[in-house]
Write a protein that holds these residues in place. Structure first.
Motif, PDB file in Angstrom:
ATOM      1  N   LEU A 296       0.836  -1.205   0.000  1.00  0.00           N
ATOM      2  CA  LEU A 296       0.000   0.000   0.000  1.00  0.00           C
ATOM      3  C   LEU A 296       0.871   1.256   0.000  1.00  0.00           C
ATOM      4  O   LEU A 296       0.559   2.245  -0.672  1.00  0.00           O
TER       5      LEU A 296
ATOM      6  N   GLU B 189      -0.316   3.678   4.947  1.00  0.00           N
ATOM      7  CA  GLU B 189      -0.593   2.349   5.498  1.00  0.00           C
ATOM      8  C   GLU B 189      -0.609   2.352   7.023  1.00  0.00           C
ATOM      9  O   GLU B 189      -1.394   1.625   7.643  1.00  0.00           O
TER      10      GLU B 189
ATOM     11  N   ALA C 113      -8.368  -1.261   2.671  1.00  0.00           N
ATOM     12  CA  ALA C 113      -7.226  -1.128   1.763  1.00  0.00           C
ATOM     13  C   ALA C 113      -7.688  -1.054   0.311  1.00  0.00           C
ATOM     14  O   ALA C 113      -7.190  -0.234  -0.476  1.00  0.00           O
TER      15      ALA C 113
ATOM     16  N   SER D 108      -7.265   2.478  -1.608  1.00  0.00           N
ATOM     17  CA  SER D 108      -6.281   2.448  -2.694  1.00  0.00           C
ATOM     18  C   SER D 108      -6.949   2.573  -4.057  1.00  0.00           C
ATOM     19  O   SER D 108      -6.305   2.929  -5.043  1.00  0.00           O
TER      20      SER D 108
END
Length: 347
Positions: A25, A32, A65, A69
């Motif tokens: 990430l 992160e 995540a 992202s």
């Protein structure tokens, strides 16, 4: 009907995989550390091949995540990062095998150690051998991510073991092809067919005799013994107290409040206390067990002073920590540290 993550037996996910995902990430511009903390995990505890994170927290971390992202193919990207040593004793055993067939047999037997609730069914069909990956619960947002990481990770594993992609390998996936997959198809290096009846790795039987370039018979024996011990331990650690301890071990801030642990495990505070009582355990005793283990490790392996250690363990000051440590061990923290240093010097 399959169980869901919230009401199934939680064997946890190896923390090292979340650490690896966090590093990934970072490379694509996601904060992160902030994400890990928001899920209630301790970033410093994830870089471990021993600790496991509760399935609920792992699922929340992966879901956030993917959203933050904007990358639905995170499981495919993670598969590229999963070098064999990250898989602990199983990775060592696989690397030490003589042939690709032996390596895949180990993966089939011990996959539960690394990907709980997944199992591999092997069958021979004509000139090919099928390794079908099945899940015994509904993993929710984790499902596609985990299957991507496992199946495409196996393709990468084959290349790591033999020195190049295994000729004739094919990946089958259930369901329609995701919109994002066209971006990854070429880099995967083997044909991937969606719309199949199962998720599977298909390898020509003739390729299973390919030699493993890291083969080591002695290491193979010892690492397989470790896998057997770990599998037995994992099955024994399936009780509720172990689930609670797992959350405590990886929580930030430490120690976590009982209410937050209960919420993570989808139970009320009253139910958490009752279920621990049924196993002759208590929340405070579990917190103290983790505190003692951390204290011993910090005293033996770091130069942190007592105030710093006390703060990291959730004590108001060094005096409170010293009293607690002496109550647990019969030794003062300073005496314990000096003894450990002397032992290390004479070893």
């Amino acid at each position: 009907m399959r169980a869901s993550v919230s009401n199934s037996q939680d064997l946890g996910m190896p923390a090292i995989y979340l650490h690896t995902l966090a590093e990934l990430l970072h490379t694509i511009g996601v904060d992160e550390r902030d994400l890990i903390l928001r899920v209630g995990l301790d970033p410093t505890r994830l870089n471990s091949t021993e600790l496991r994170v509760s399935q609920a927290q792992a699922s929340e971390f992966v879901t956030r995540a993917i959203i933050e992202s904007g990358e639905p193919g995170l499981g495919i990207l993670l598969a590229r990062e999963l070098k064999l040593p990250l898989h602990g004793a199983l990775g060592t055993a696989v690397m030490s095998s003589r042939t690709l067939a032996e390596a895949l047999e180990l993966m089939t037997r011990y996959l539960t150690l690394r990907a709980p609730h997944l199992k591999v069914e092997k069958r021979v069909a004509g000139s090919n051998v099928w390794y079908a990956v099945k899940c015994d619960i509904e993993l929710g947002p984790l499902q596609g991510f985990v299957l991507d990481a496992v199946l495409f990770g196996c393709v990468s594993m084959g290349a790591q073991l033999t020195g190049s992609p295994v000729p004739g390998t094919q990946v089958l996936r259930r369901g329609p092809e995701p919109n994002h997959f066209h971006r990854f198809r070429r880099s995967i290096g083997v044909p991937v067919d969606y719309g199949a009846s199962e998720d599977a790795l298909v390898i020509p039987a003739s390729q299973l005799n390919l030699p493993v370039q890291f083969s080591n018979d002695q290491l193979a024996i010892s690492s397989r013994e470790q896998c057997e011990t770990a599998l037995k331990q994992l099955k024994e650690d399936a009780g509720f107290a172990c689930r609670v301890r797992r959350v405590i071990e990886t929580s930030h801030p430490f120690p976590p409040k009982l209410a937050r642990v209960a919420s993570t495990l989808y139970v009320s505070e009253r139910t958490l206390k009752r279920r621990l009582q049924e196993e002759e355990a208590s929340f405070q005793a579990l917190v103290d067990q983790v505190r003692l283990e951390r204290a011993r490790d910090l005293l033996a392996s770091t130069t942190m002073n007592l105030s710093q250690i006390a703060d990291s363990l959730g004590y108001a000051d060094a005096a409170n920590f010293t009293r607690a440590f002496k109550r647990w061990t019969g030794l003062s923290p300073s005496h314990f540290r000096n003894r450990e240093l002397q032992t290390a010097e004479t070893a």
